[in-house]
Design an enzyme around this catalytic site. Structure first.
Site, mmCIF file in Angstrom:
data_model
loop_
_atom_site.group_PDB
_atom_site.id
_atom_site.type_symbol
_atom_site.label_atom_id
_atom_site.label_comp_id
_atom_site.label_asym_id
_atom_site.label_seq_id
_atom_site.Cartn_x
_atom_site.Cartn_y
_atom_site.Cartn_z
ATOM 1 N N LYS A 46 11.074 -1.652 -6.318
ATOM 2 C CA LYS A 46 12.125 -2.649 -6.572
ATOM 3 C C LYS A 46 13.400 -2.291 -5.803
ATOM 4 C CE LYS A 46 12.194 -1.902 -11.053
ATOM 5 N NZ LYS A 46 11.166 -0.842 -11.138
ATOM 6 N N ARG B 47 14.057 -6.373 -18.819
ATOM 7 C CA ARG B 47 12.940 -5.451 -19.025
ATOM 8 C C ARG B 47 12.182 -5.746 -20.297
ATOM 9 N NH1 ARG B 47 14.720 -1.098 -15.484
ATOM 10 N NH2 ARG B 47 13.104 0.458 -15.545
ATOM 11 N N ARG C 151 9.531 11.247 -5.173
ATOM 12 C CA ARG C 151 10.711 10.530 -4.662
ATOM 13 C C ARG C 151 11.920 11.450 -4.526
ATOM 14 N NH1 ARG C 151 12.733 5.357 -7.782
ATOM 15 N NH2 ARG C 151 12.564 6.797 -9.537
ATOM 16 N N ARG D 20 15.613 12.615 -9.017
ATOM 17 C CA ARG D 20 16.130 12.025 -10.254
ATOM 18 C C ARG D 20 15.626 12.794 -11.465
ATOM 19 N NH1 ARG D 20 15.507 5.529 -10.080
ATOM 20 N NH2 ARG D 20 14.687 5.916 -12.163
ATOM 21 N N ARG E 176 7.825 6.275 -19.132
ATOM 22 C CA ARG E 176 8.370 5.062 -18.488
ATOM 23 C C ARG E 176 7.256 4.056 -18.218
ATOM 24 N NH1 ARG E 176 11.140 7.891 -13.605
ATOM 25 N NH2 ARG E 176 11.415 5.798 -12.778
HETATM 26 P P1 AP5 Z 1 11.735 2.698 -5.432
HETATM 27 O O1 AP5 Z 1 12.095 1.593 -4.502
HETATM 28 O O2 AP5 Z 1 12.775 3.701 -5.743
HETATM 29 O O3 AP5 Z 1 11.085 2.068 -6.762
HETATM 30 P P2 AP5 Z 1 11.717 1.375 -8.040
HETATM 31 O O4 AP5 Z 1 10.796 0.255 -8.413
HETATM 32 O O5 AP5 Z 1 13.147 1.046 -7.806
HETATM 33 O O6 AP5 Z 1 11.525 2.533 -9.075
HETATM 34 P P3 AP5 Z 1 12.524 3.080 -10.202
HETATM 35 O O7 AP5 Z 1 12.006 4.420 -10.599
HETATM 36 O O8 AP5 Z 1 13.937 2.982 -9.772
HETATM 37 O O9 AP5 Z 1 12.227 2.051 -11.334
HETATM 38 P P4 AP5 Z 1 12.562 2.237 -12.799
HETATM 39 O O10 AP5 Z 1 12.403 0.824 -13.249
HETATM 40 O O11 AP5 Z 1 11.731 3.223 -13.519
HETATM 41 O O12 AP5 Z 1 14.014 2.873 -12.805
HETATM 42 P P5 AP5 Z 1 15.471 2.288 -13.069
HETATM 43 O O13 AP5 Z 1 16.418 3.053 -12.268
HETATM 44 O O14 AP5 Z 1 15.440 0.806 -12.928
HETATM 45 O O15 AP5 Z 1 10.440 3.431 -4.852
HETATM 46 C C1 AP5 Z 1 9.832 4.519 -5.544
HETATM 47 C C2 AP5 Z 1 9.257 5.528 -4.546
HETATM 48 O O16 AP5 Z 1 8.210 4.910 -3.809
HETATM 49 C C3 AP5 Z 1 10.249 6.041 -3.496
HETATM 50 O O17 AP5 Z 1 9.939 7.356 -3.183
HETATM 51 C C4 AP5 Z 1 10.013 5.118 -2.289
HETATM 52 O O18 AP5 Z 1 10.364 5.735 -1.085
HETATM 53 C C5 AP5 Z 1 8.514 4.872 -2.402
HETATM 54 N N1 AP5 Z 1 8.139 3.540 -1.930
HETATM 55 C C6 AP5 Z 1 8.839 2.375 -2.034
HETATM 56 N N2 AP5 Z 1 8.145 1.347 -1.489
HETATM 57 C C7 AP5 Z 1 6.971 1.886 -1.046
HETATM 58 C C8 AP5 Z 1 5.817 1.338 -0.412
HETATM 59 N N3 AP5 Z 1 5.729 0.026 -0.130
HETATM 60 N N4 AP5 Z 1 4.798 2.176 -0.124
HETATM 61 C C9 AP5 Z 1 4.866 3.488 -0.419
HETATM 62 N N5 AP5 Z 1 5.934 4.069 -1.008
HETATM 63 C C10 AP5 Z 1 6.967 3.281 -1.337
HETATM 64 O O19 AP5 Z 1 15.668 2.625 -14.607
HETATM 65 C C11 AP5 Z 1 15.787 3.969 -15.039
HETATM 66 C C12 AP5 Z 1 16.008 4.022 -16.536
HETATM 67 O O20 AP5 Z 1 17.235 3.322 -16.881
HETATM 68 C C13 AP5 Z 1 14.932 3.323 -17.393
HETATM 69 O O21 AP5 Z 1 13.849 4.192 -17.654
HETATM 70 C C14 AP5 Z 1 15.738 2.986 -18.645
HETATM 71 O O22 AP5 Z 1 15.882 4.110 -19.470
HETATM 72 C C15 AP5 Z 1 17.113 2.615 -18.097
HETATM 73 N N6 AP5 Z 1 17.223 1.175 -17.833
HETATM 74 C C16 AP5 Z 1 17.349 0.570 -16.603
HETATM 75 N N7 AP5 Z 1 17.402 -0.766 -16.729
HETATM 76 C C17 AP5 Z 1 17.302 -1.026 -18.058
HETATM 77 C C18 AP5 Z 1 17.264 -2.228 -18.829
HETATM 78 N N8 AP5 Z 1 17.311 -3.439 -18.254
HETATM 79 N N9 AP5 Z 1 17.158 -2.116 -20.185
HETATM 80 C C19 AP5 Z 1 17.099 -0.906 -20.788
HETATM 81 N N10 AP5 Z 1 17.109 0.274 -20.113
HETATM 82 C C20 AP5 Z 1 17.209 0.210 -18.771
HETATM 83 MG MG MG Z 2 14.978 1.669 -8.662
#
Ligand code: AP5
Ligand code: MG
Length: 208
Positions: A13, A88, A122, A153, A164
């Site tokens: 994402k 989410r 990552r 992270r 997660r």
């Molecule tokens: P990356 O692009 O970083 O993936 P991502 O989908 O952004 O993954 P996140 O870990 O950020 O998602 P998340 O939803 O768990 O975390 P968030 O920060 O939103 O890519 C991942 C890896 O893959 C990288 O190494 C990249 O290089 C590689 N990659 C990318 N594309 C690729 C491809 N095509 N092929 C191969 N490799 C690839 O949330 C974190 C925490 O915050 C949550 O757990 C929760 O506690 C809280 N939180 C956030 N939003 C909310 C909400 N709305 N409500 C409640 N709690 C929330």
């Molecule tokens: Mg992200």
């Protein structure tokens, strides 16, 4: 263009949102990034958020919805936005309905079994937030874009990633059907090179 990016943890994402933001000149709003900034600055929101994020659980809805509502009221969102990681769960999706009208919900689809390796490998730039994977860094520990140091992270360890993924299955995956029924959902295959994923994303957005 008002865009929601849906997808499991590690689906890409953030990677796609950053490409969309650059190409279409609209702000990339990641609730995860907002929480991590608050944690770093030790704000009251950061203190609350940390206790949930460290476990891999969702931060409470009232806190999260309020943050998004305030952010979407800012001037730079007038011509569109990309929401990454929000909503989410169904409660957040219903709240968003009252805040903004969406043009599309893009689901970045990757088999869940691929995601553990993506996330535990990552590395993120401490300067600009760009994401990398150790397998493509060749031992380098600095960002190719801005030169700052890369870090891992706190929630990218095996135990928290498992939680997660479970939280995603239970709370977020149902939003795929939710947005399908509203005729807003478009899926892209996230299990291919990020450039190819972006080609699919662009083709969806250019045909809206
Ligand atoms: P990356 O692009 O970083 O993936 P991502 O989908 O952004 O993954 P996140 O870990 O950020 O998602 P998340 O939803 O768990 O975390 P968030 O920060 O939103 O890519 C991942 C890896 O893959 C990288 O190494 C990249 O290089 C590689 N990659 C990318 N594309 C690729 C491809 N095509 N092929 C191969 N490799 C690839 O949330 C974190 C925490 O915050 C949550 O757990 C929760 O506690 C809280 N939180 C956030 N939003 C909310 C909400 N709305 N409500 C409640 N709690 C929330
Ligand atoms: Mg992200």
């Amino acid at each position: 263009m008002n865009i929601v990016l849906l997808g499991a943890p590690g689906a890409g994402k953030g990677t796609q949102a950053s490409l969309i933001a650059e190409q279409y000149q609209i702000p990339h709003i990641s609730t995860g990034d907002i929480f991590r900034k608050n944690i770093k600055e030790q704000t009251p929101i950061g203190v609350v958020a940390k206790s949930y994020i460290d476990k891999g659980d969702l931060v409470p809805d009232d806190v999260t919805v309020e943050i998004v509502k305030n952010r979407l009221e800012e001037d730079d969102c007038k011509n569109g936005f990309i929401l990454d990681g929000f909503p989410r769960n169904v409660y957040q999706a219903e709240a968003l309905l009252k805040i903004a009208e969406l043009d599309v919900v893009l689901d970045v689809d990757v088999p869940l079994e691929d995601l553990m390796a993506r996330l535990t490998g990552r590395r993120v730039c401490s300067g600009c937030g760009e994401s990398y994977h150790v397998s493509t860094l060749g031992g380098r520990n600095t960002c190719a874009k801005c030169g700052e140091n890369l870090y891992q992270r706190a929630d990218d360890n095996e135990q928290t990633v498992s939680e997660r993924l479970e939280v995603y299955r239970e709370n977020t995956q149902p939003l795929i059907d939710y947005y399908k029924s509203k005729k807003l959902l478009k899926s892209v295959n996230g299990a291919q090179d990020k450039e190819k994923v972006f080609d699919e994303v662009r083709s969806v957005l250019d045909n809206l």
